[in-house]
Design a protein around this motif. Structure first.
Motif, PDB file in Angstrom:
ATOM      1  N   THR A   1       0.801  -1.226   0.000  1.00 17.81           N
ATOM      2  CA  THR A   1       0.000   0.000   0.000  1.00 17.81           C
ATOM      3  C   THR A   1       0.835   1.279   0.000  1.00 17.81           C
ATOM      4  O   THR A   1       0.278   2.373  -0.111  1.00 17.81           O
ATOM      5  CB  THR A   1      -0.935   0.037   1.225  1.00 17.81           C
ATOM      6  OG1 THR A   1      -0.156  -0.061   2.424  1.00 17.81           O
ATOM      7  CG2 THR A   1      -1.931  -1.120   1.183  1.00 17.81           C
TER       8      THR A   1
ATOM      9  N   HIS B   1      -3.289   0.344   4.878  1.00 21.05           N
ATOM     10  CA  HIS B   1      -2.356  -0.745   5.205  1.00 21.05           C
ATOM     11  C   HIS B   1      -2.846  -1.629   6.337  1.00 21.05           C
ATOM     12  O   HIS B   1      -2.508  -2.818   6.394  1.00 21.05           O
ATOM     13  CB  HIS B   1      -0.963  -0.184   5.526  1.00 21.05           C
ATOM     14  CG  HIS B   1      -0.847   0.446   6.880  1.00 21.05           C
ATOM     15  ND1 HIS B   1      -1.154   1.772   7.117  1.00 21.05           N
ATOM     16  CD2 HIS B   1      -0.448  -0.069   8.080  1.00 21.05           C
ATOM     17  CE1 HIS B   1      -0.945   2.056   8.378  1.00 21.05           C
ATOM     18  NE2 HIS B   1      -0.520   0.957   8.999  1.00 21.05           N
TER      19      HIS B   1
ATOM     20  N   ARG C   1      -5.421  -4.121   4.737  1.00 19.65           N
ATOM     21  CA  ARG C   1      -4.710  -5.068   3.881  1.00 19.65           C
ATOM     22  C   ARG C   1      -3.791  -5.955   4.714  1.00 19.65           C
ATOM     23  O   ARG C   1      -3.643  -7.158   4.433  1.00 19.65           O
ATOM     24  CB  ARG C   1      -3.897  -4.303   2.825  1.00 19.65           C
ATOM     25  CG  ARG C   1      -3.099  -5.201   1.883  1.00 19.65           C
ATOM     26  CD  ARG C   1      -4.012  -6.153   1.132  1.00 19.65           C
ATOM     27  NE  ARG C   1      -3.246  -7.097   0.317  1.00 19.65           N
ATOM     28  CZ  ARG C   1      -3.527  -8.380   0.204  1.00 19.65           C
ATOM     29  NH1 ARG C   1      -4.584  -8.891   0.873  1.00 19.65           N
ATOM     30  NH2 ARG C   1      -2.808  -9.171  -0.555  1.00 19.65           N
TER      31      ARG C   1
END
Length: 217
Positions: free
Chosen positions: A104, A117, A120
């Protein structure tokens, strides 16, 4: 994962668990044991820069290893003995809290950003945990902490009871606690060297103390 690589991943998972559960300094053991190079998701952290304004300590790997060491120190130095299971969760969540940054991180107008982030990172942690053969309850709890470790950023000042209860309930459903989340948030903030910030978890814990106690399920 192929049949040839599965045993190697499982062995790395067992090695990682031994480090997480202690004793010892996680960063040294991870380096000495070859796990950083052996786990691609960890190696990628060392190739991921951070904005020096917020992270003067260095790249994501430097920051993550420092956070993991701080989590281990917290677990080892608390007044009441910390069970190995709790130490394992705290150190794993701290070590992996920014594992979503390699995918990211972008440069925007001269700054380095990593929007999304945390979310993810939780996805990567779930997949990596399965590949390494880590226990499902550990992976679920760590993933929940990773997904929410930036929750405090979206709230200016004192969070609302509703926001705290929502976070507390989400963590509890995954097998984690607000107190464990707070340790990881604290370690994240402290592992920034000169840019270390006041503990962002404190307002959340203060509000949590005013909520009705959780009922045992």
């Amino acid at each position: 994962m192929t049949a040839a690589t599965a045993p190697a991943d499982r062995a790395r998972g067992d090695q990682l668990r031994a480090i997480l559960r202690g004793p010892g300094v996680p960063s040294k053991q991870l380096r000495d044991g070859g796990l950083i190079d052996g786990i691609p998701e960890l190696a990628a952290l060392g190739r991921t820069p951070q904005d020096p304004t917020w992270h003067p300590e260095g790249d994501v790997l430097v920051h993550s290893l420092w956070a993991a060491d701080l989590a281990a120190q917290h677990a080892d130095e608390t007044a009441a003995p910390t069970p190995a299971d709790s130490r394992e969760l705290l150190v794993l969540a701290a070590l992996w809290h920014d594992i979503g940054k390699p995918e990211t991180t972008q440069r925007r107008n001269g700054r380095i950003t990593s929007y999304g982030h945390a979310e993810r990172g939780a996805e990567i942690a779930a997949s990596l945990g399965r590949r390494l053969g880590l226990p499902d309850p550990l992976v679920r709890a760590a993933s929940a902490i990773i997904a929410t470790h930036m929750a405090h950023v979206s709230v200016a000042g004192r969070p609302s009871p509703k926001a705290v209860k929502r976070l507390r309930d989400r963590l509890r459903a995954a097998g984690a606690s607000l107190e464990e989340w707070a340790v990881v948030v604290r370690c994240d903030g402290d592992a920034r060297g000169a840019a270390a910030r006041p503990d962002a978890s404190i307002p959340w814990l203060r509000v949590a103390a005013t909520l009705p106690p959780l009922r045992e399920s």
